[in-house]
Structures are given as C-alpha cells and as structure tokens.
Design a protein around this motif. Structure first.
Motif, PDB file in Angstrom:
ATOM      1  N   SER A 114      27.625  13.450  29.765  1.00 19.96           N
ATOM      2  CA  SER A 114      28.485  14.360  30.781  1.00 19.96           C
ATOM      3  C   SER A 114      28.239  15.783  30.596  1.00 19.96           C
ATOM      4  CB  SER A 114      30.000  13.926  30.155  1.00 19.96           C
ATOM      5  OG  SER A 114      30.362  14.192  29.006  1.00 19.96           O
ATOM      6  N   ASP A 115      27.268  16.206  29.540  1.00 16.03           N
ATOM      7  CA  ASP A 115      27.234  17.411  29.245  1.00 16.03           C
ATOM      8  C   ASP A 115      26.198  18.262  30.305  1.00 16.03           C
ATOM      9  OD1 ASP A 115      28.776  17.184  27.190  1.00 16.03           O
ATOM     10  OD2 ASP A 115      27.176  17.068  25.708  1.00 16.03           O
ATOM     11  N   GLY A 116      25.839  17.520  31.441  1.00 10.92           N
ATOM     12  CA  GLY A 116      24.975  18.283  32.435  1.00 10.92           C
ATOM     13  C   GLY A 116      23.506  17.567  32.348  1.00 10.92           C
ATOM     14  N   LYS A 117      22.774  18.277  32.982  1.00  9.00           N
ATOM     15  CA  LYS A 117      21.298  17.596  33.151  1.00  9.00           C
ATOM     16  C   LYS A 117      20.497  17.588  31.845  1.00  9.00           C
ATOM     17  CE  LYS A 117      16.934  18.363  35.837  1.00  9.00           C
ATOM     18  NZ  LYS A 117      16.266  19.025  36.932  1.00  9.00           N
ATOM     19  N   ILE A 118      19.896  16.622  31.231  1.00 11.06           N
ATOM     20  CA  ILE A 118      19.200  16.319  30.054  1.00 11.06           C
ATOM     21  C   ILE A 118      17.738  16.132  30.337  1.00 11.06           C
ATOM     22  CG2 ILE A 118      19.346  14.821  28.126  1.00 11.06           C
ATOM     23  CD1 ILE A 118      22.070  14.319  28.412  1.00 11.06           C
ATOM     24  N   SER A 119      17.143  16.798  29.397  1.00 17.28           N
ATOM     25  CA  SER A 119      15.413  16.572  29.047  1.00 17.28           C
ATOM     26  C   SER A 119      15.376  15.828  27.865  1.00 17.28           C
ATOM     27  CB  SER A 119      14.927  17.636  29.331  1.00 17.28           C
ATOM     28  OG  SER A 119      14.941  18.234  30.622  1.00 17.28           O
ATOM     29  N   GLU A 120      14.487  15.026  27.562  1.00 17.71           N
ATOM     30  CA  GLU A 120      14.186  14.191  26.540  1.00 17.71           C
ATOM     31  C   GLU A 120      12.685  14.052  26.043  1.00 17.71           C
ATOM     32  OE1 GLU A 120      15.400   9.832  24.610  1.00 17.71           O
ATOM     33  OE2 GLU A 120      16.263  10.381  26.386  1.00 17.71           O
ATOM     34  N   VAL A 121      12.722  14.178  24.955  1.00 16.28           N
ATOM     35  CA  VAL A 121      11.132  13.993  24.281  1.00 16.28           C
ATOM     36  C   VAL A 121      11.261  13.464  23.003  1.00 16.28           C
ATOM     37  CG1 VAL A 121      11.079  16.094  23.346  1.00 16.28           C
ATOM     38  CG2 VAL A 121       8.987  15.100  24.083  1.00 16.28           C
ATOM     39  N   SER A 122      10.239  12.536  22.770  1.00 17.18           N
ATOM     40  CA  SER A 122      10.373  11.971  21.282  1.00 17.18           C
ATOM     41  C   SER A 122       9.118  12.024  20.564  1.00 17.18           C
ATOM     42  CB  SER A 122      10.542  10.339  21.583  1.00 17.18           C
ATOM     43  OG  SER A 122      11.478   9.961  22.215  1.00 17.18           O
ATOM     44  N   ALA A 123       9.227  11.917  19.003  1.00 18.55           N
ATOM     45  CA  ALA A 123       8.087  11.784  18.314  1.00 18.55           C
ATOM     46  C   ALA A 123       8.270  10.835  17.294  1.00 18.55           C
ATOM     47  CB  ALA A 123       8.002  13.388  17.430  1.00 18.55           C
ATOM     48  N   GLU A 125      10.138   7.753  16.261  1.00 17.69           N
ATOM     49  CA  GLU A 125      11.602   7.339  15.975  1.00 17.69           C
ATOM     50  C   GLU A 125      12.382   8.596  16.279  1.00 17.69           C
ATOM     51  OE1 GLU A 125      12.928   3.363  14.155  1.00 17.69           O
ATOM     52  OE2 GLU A 125      11.696   4.413  12.711  1.00 17.69           O
ATOM     53  N   VAL A 126      11.970  10.117  16.216  1.00 15.87           N
ATOM     54  CA  VAL A 126      12.770  11.222  16.329  1.00 15.87           C
ATOM     55  C   VAL A 126      13.126  11.397  17.840  1.00 15.87           C
ATOM     56  CG1 VAL A 126      12.793  13.455  15.906  1.00 15.87           C
ATOM     57  CG2 VAL A 126      11.629  12.035  14.253  1.00 15.87           C
ATOM     58  N   LYS A 127      14.257  11.492  18.257  1.00 17.09           N
ATOM     59  CA  LYS A 127      14.425  11.589  19.822  1.00 17.09           C
ATOM     60  C   LYS A 127      15.374  13.091  19.683  1.00 17.09           C
ATOM     61  CE  LYS A 127      13.738   7.120  20.110  1.00 17.09           C
ATOM     62  NZ  LYS A 127      12.407   6.847  20.676  1.00 17.09           N
ATOM     63  N   VAL A 128      14.880  13.760  20.751  1.00 18.93           N
ATOM     64  CA  VAL A 128      15.311  14.997  21.075  1.00 18.93           C
ATOM     65  C   VAL A 128      15.782  15.277  22.570  1.00 18.93           C
ATOM     66  CG1 VAL A 128      14.746  17.559  21.020  1.00 18.93           C
ATOM     67  CG2 VAL A 128      13.519  15.970  19.492  1.00 18.93           C
ATOM     68  N   LEU A 129      17.015  15.570  22.700  1.00 19.17           N
ATOM     69  CA  LEU A 129      17.577  16.121  24.056  1.00 19.17           C
ATOM     70  C   LEU A 129      17.907  17.524  24.311  1.00 19.17           C
ATOM     71  CD1 LEU A 129      20.518  13.275  24.091  1.00 19.17           C
ATOM     72  CD2 LEU A 129      18.136  13.123  24.946  1.00 19.17           C
ATOM     73  N   THR A 130      17.769  17.927  25.343  1.00 14.56           N
ATOM     74  CA  THR A 130      17.975  19.416  25.663  1.00 14.56           C
ATOM     75  C   THR A 130      18.738  19.585  26.887  1.00 14.56           C
ATOM     76  OG1 THR A 130      15.941  19.761  26.839  1.00 14.56           O
ATOM     77  CG2 THR A 130      15.756  20.213  24.518  1.00 14.56           C
ATOM     78  N   LEU A 131      19.833  20.600  26.828  1.00 14.92           N
ATOM     79  CA  LEU A 131      20.386  20.857  28.095  1.00 14.92           C
ATOM     80  C   LEU A 131      20.007  22.334  28.153  1.00 14.92           C
ATOM     81  CD1 LEU A 131      22.204  18.733  26.092  1.00 14.92           C
ATOM     82  CD2 LEU A 131      23.763  18.924  28.252  1.00 14.92           C
TER      83      LEU A 131
END
Length: 211
Positions: A114-123, A125-131
């Motif tokens: 619910s925080d807005g548009k999200i971009s995601e990338v992984s390394a 099992e390490v998951k990263v989300l950015t707003l």
C-alpha cells in the motif's frame, strides 16, 4: 600610445588578474569549508557498515556531516538490531535500521503493497524493494540458538532505509542509492549477528530497473 597609457593599462590588467585569483580562491575556499562535510566522514561510516560514497550520492553537499552506527539489544531471543544514520548540517539524512523478524518473503513484500509504486531486485535470497524515498531488504537469517522450524513463518533480517529532507538526486538515482545503502546495512548486520546460514553476499546489487 603614450608610456603613461601603457602603464595604466598594465596596472588595470594586473588588478583584474589579482581580482580573479582572489575570487577563485574564495570560491575554492567556500567549497572546501562549506560543501565538503560528507567527504570528511570515514570511508565506511556506521562502524564500517556502509560506503561513504553511497551516502554522498543521496545527500546534498553541506558544511559538515555526522554519522553513527550502533548495535542495540532487542528482537528475537535477545538478538540485536542495527541502526545507522548519516546527517548533514543542512538537515538532510539517510538512515536505516536492521532488525530480526519472523516473516516469509511473500508476507514481507505484501506489507509494503500500500506504500505506492514498488521496484524489486534480488541477489539470491536477498530481496530488495524500493519506493520513491525509501528502501527495504529481506534476508533469511536464523538467529543463534534458534532452529528454522521454530519460526511461525521464517526467520529473517529486515531493513528499512529512507531519506529525510533535501536530496542530491531524485527518481531512479535516489532509489538506487537507497537500495545500495539498505543492502550494505543488511550485509554488515548479517555478519555481525552471526546468522546460522552460510551466505555469500555479492559486492553490490544488480541495478534496479528503470521506473
């Protein structure tokens, strides 16, 4: 042209040249004194957790800057969480916290839906989300003294990082700087708290897709 006029012209040229040197010196002095605050921080602020250049990519220039990183007691079974900030004299901040939790990757991701548009990338099992002005990281991590099956969902370290105040860059550049900052915090804390899983962290994340 009379000798008097030639002398007068040389004098004016000399005066202008000196004036230019004075102005250049003042500008250089201003830059050195008033804009190099972040450059005077340690190469790796927050007890070695992050790269100074990552913070400098996100924060505007300032007269001075300060940093602090600290492991604090709390969380699962007396485990610890890590807090870090870099703050400039103009009030701009990049900061983040790493703490243990009990959540699956899917449940963690949903909590940001619910925080807005999200971009995601992984390394791995390490998951990263950015707003727009924040980033989050998920890393599976079983704390010392715990067994993976004891978790309600899954033991993990989670990171939340953000900027406050004015930033040097915006859009994709800011999101990338925040993702890198949060990832560096996760990598540092994972080693510091002795997670049971043996994990190799890449030196840097894959680059985020353009928004």
């Amino acid at each position: 042209m009379s000798k008097q006029m030639q002398a007068s012209r040389k004098k004016r040229a000399t005066t202008v040249g000196i004036g230019c040197l004075v102005v250049a010196g003042m500008v250089f002095g201003y830059l050195e004194v008033f804009t190099k605050g972040i450059d005077r921080l340690p190469a790796r602020p927050c007890d070695g957790a992050v790269d100074r250049e990552t913070a400098a990519r996100a924060l505007p220039t300032a007269r001075s800057a300060e940093e602090r990183g600290e492991l604090r007691p709390g969380g699962l079974g007396g485990h610890y969480f890590f807090a870090c900030y870099v703050r400039t004299s103009s009030g701009s901040v990049i900061s983040g916290e790493v703490q243990p939790g009990d959540a699956s990757p899917g449940g963690w991701r949903t909590s940001y839906a619910s925080d807005g548009k999200i971009s995601e990338v992984s390394a791995g099992e390490v998951k990263v989300l950015t707003l727009e002005d924040s980033s989050a990281v998920y890393v599976p991590c079983t704390p010392p003294g715990k067994k993976p099956g004891e978790a309600r969902e899954a033991y993990a370290l989670t990171v939340d990082a953000r900027t406050i105040g004015k930033t040097r860059v915006h859009g994709d550049e800011l999101r990338q700087a925040l993702a890198d900052f949060a990832y560096q915090l996760a990598r540092h804390t994972y080693k510091a708290v002795d997670c049971q899983e043996s994990r190799t962290f890449p030196e840097e994340l894959p680059r985020l897709p353009a928004a």
